[in-house]
Design an enzyme around this catalytic site. Structure first.
Site, PDB file in Angstrom:
ATOM      1  N   TYR A  37       0.825  -1.211   0.000  1.00 23.04           N
ATOM      2  CA  TYR A  37       0.000   0.000   0.000  1.00 23.04           C
ATOM      3  C   TYR A  37       0.857   1.259   0.000  1.00 23.04           C
ATOM      4  CZ  TYR A  37      -4.611  -2.018   0.880  1.00 23.04           C
ATOM      5  OH  TYR A  37      -5.808  -2.661   0.765  1.00 23.04           O
TER       6      TYR A  37
ATOM      7  N   LYS B   2       2.975 -15.392   1.675  1.00 20.76           N
ATOM      8  CA  LYS B   2       3.230 -16.157   0.451  1.00 20.76           C
ATOM      9  C   LYS B   2       4.743 -16.345   0.310  1.00 20.76           C
ATOM     10  CE  LYS B   2       1.067 -17.150  -2.891  1.00 20.76           C
ATOM     11  NZ  LYS B   2       0.670 -18.505  -3.345  1.00 20.76           N
TER      12      LYS B   2
ATOM     13  N   ASP C  43      -6.390  -7.022   4.072  1.00 23.16           N
ATOM     14  CA  ASP C  43      -7.528  -6.342   3.445  1.00 23.16           C
ATOM     15  C   ASP C  43      -8.457  -7.371   2.801  1.00 23.16           C
ATOM     16  OD1 ASP C  43      -9.157  -4.310   2.484  1.00 23.16           O
ATOM     17  OD2 ASP C  43      -7.920  -3.947   0.706  1.00 23.16           O
TER      18      ASP C  43
ATOM     19  N   ASP D  82     -12.298  -9.198   4.394  1.00 19.94           N
ATOM     20  CA  ASP D  82     -13.608  -9.145   3.737  1.00 19.94           C
ATOM     21  C   ASP D  82     -14.255 -10.535   3.743  1.00 19.94           C
ATOM     22  OD1 ASP D  82     -13.443  -6.412   3.122  1.00 19.94           O
ATOM     23  OD2 ASP D  82     -14.273  -6.707   1.120  1.00 19.94           O
TER      24      ASP D  82
END
Ligand code: IPM
Ligand code: MN
Length: 370
Positions: A142, A193, A250, A254
């Site tokens: 980000y 990852k 993020d 959700d």
């Protein structure tokens, strides 16, 4: 009596409507003498852009920095799709997170028994779910530089975002997760990852070391972020605390939100480092849902995630644990008695509007506070 400076940033779309319901609860706490709240209100996101040409003004940032807590609604909407990238509504939120140093984002996903049927997953998968996603909030892709779109000599364009994590950034978020786990189910799952990203390799290494040196009593599991997404819909109750970087947090939060029945249910707390001298932390509280332009202004929005965010502020910023418990109890009572906004109502069931839901919670809150 304790007194606090509280900044309200309703933002755009349904942010304005759900913040209205929180304001009623804050005034009530103030009138009851539970604590004194000096409340200020300012613009953020598209609303700030329309008024001042920026997603948040320096003046609002100054107020935020001086506040004991910031309550944030939501930002964005199609109206601002074309504004310059640096002034897009989301830039206001990112500046708040960065300038207040809010590196730790706690996103609890609790499935109230009354809502198990509102989830898109089967009741037995989600009923009784109680997990927390700890999302790193001020680093990663980000914020990493370079972050740009450049035009190449042949006229093609190339877009670059940069994922960066340093050892201290990973250490401090890992500690937040381990500390939280000790107060709950004592289990942490760390998602990255490492099979394709160097930042994932470092993340894994640092979390492993912090665990071994400082929290060997906590159960730690490493999981690849894609597998974690699958596990969250297969068997989410296997988890207690999950810790991950900004982007994975993020996305996976959700998913976690939808397990609870609706995106309209999930509150969150974004916390900074503890000030050693005062014991205080900078903090911002916001619902995980967005500005929902499709239903904005219609009085349909579910205010429970915003109200739950106030609950987290009472607990983490104001030390008002009893009031926070009473608010949680009030939300559960309204749901148990069948109170539903449209997003969590069964087909054909009568749905409450935003204000009616806020009033119902206020009424139960008055009872619960005694
Ligand atoms: C969230 C939101 C924000 C994010 C947006 C509005 C910038 O999706 O808080 O999850 O991506 O972090
Ligand atoms: Mn999001």
């Amino acid at each position: 009596m304790a007194s606090f400076n509280l900044l309200l940033l309703p933002g755009d779309g349904i942010g304005v409507e759900v913040m209205g319901e929180v304001q009623k609860l804050v005034s009530f706490l103030d009138r009851q003498g539970v604590a004194k709240f000096a409340v200020e209100k300012d613009l953020v996101g598209g609303a700030a852009y329309d008024a001042h040409g920026v997603a948040i003004t320096d003046a609002a940032m100054k107020t935020a920095l001086a506040s004991d807590a910031v309550l944030f609604g939501a930002v964005g909407g199609p109206k601002w799709d074309k504004v310059p990238y640096q002034h897009r509504p989301e830039a206001g939120l990112l500046r708040l997170r960065k300038d207040l140093g809010l590196f730790a984002n706690l996103r609890p996903a609790i499935c109230y028994p009354a809502l198990a049927d509102a989830s898109s997953l089967k009741r037995e998968i989600v009923e009784g779910l109680d997990i927390v996603i700890v999302r790193e909030l001020t680093g990663g892709v980000y914020f990493g530089e370079p972050k740009e779109i450049v035009t190449l000599e042949n006229g093609d364009k190339r877009a670059v975002d940069t994922q960066i994590y340093t050892t201290p950034e990973i250490e401090r978020i890992a500690r937040v997760a381990f500390e939280l786990a000790r107060k709950r189910g004592n289990k942490v799952a760390s998602a990255e990852k490492r099979n394709v990203m160097r930042s994932g390799v470092l993340w894994n290494e640092v979390v492993t070391r912090v665990h071994k040196d400082e929290y060997p009593d906590v159960k730690l599991e490493h999981v690849l972020a894609d597998n974690c997404a699958m596990q969250l819909v297969r068997n989410p109750k296997q988890y207690d605390v999950l810790v991950m970087d900004n982007l994975f947090g993020d996305v996976l939060s959700d998913i976690a939100a939808m397990l609870t029945g609706s995106l309209g249910m999930l509150p969150s707390a974004s916390l900074g480092a503890e000030d050693k001298a005062t014991g205080k932390r900078k903090a911002l509280y916001e619902p995980v849902h967005g500005s929902a332009p499709d239903i904005a202004g219609k009085g349909l929005a579910n205010p429970l995630a915003m109200i739950g965010s106030l609950g987290m502020a009472l607990r983490y910023s104001f030390g008002l644990g009893d009031a926070a418990d009473a608010l949680d109890k009030a939300i559960a009572a309204v749901l148990a008695s069948g109170g539903r906004t449209k997003d969590i109502a069964a087909t054909g069931q009568n749905a409450l509007g935003t204000i009616e839901m806020g009033d119902a919670v206020l009424k139960e809150f008055q009872k619960a506070l005694g």
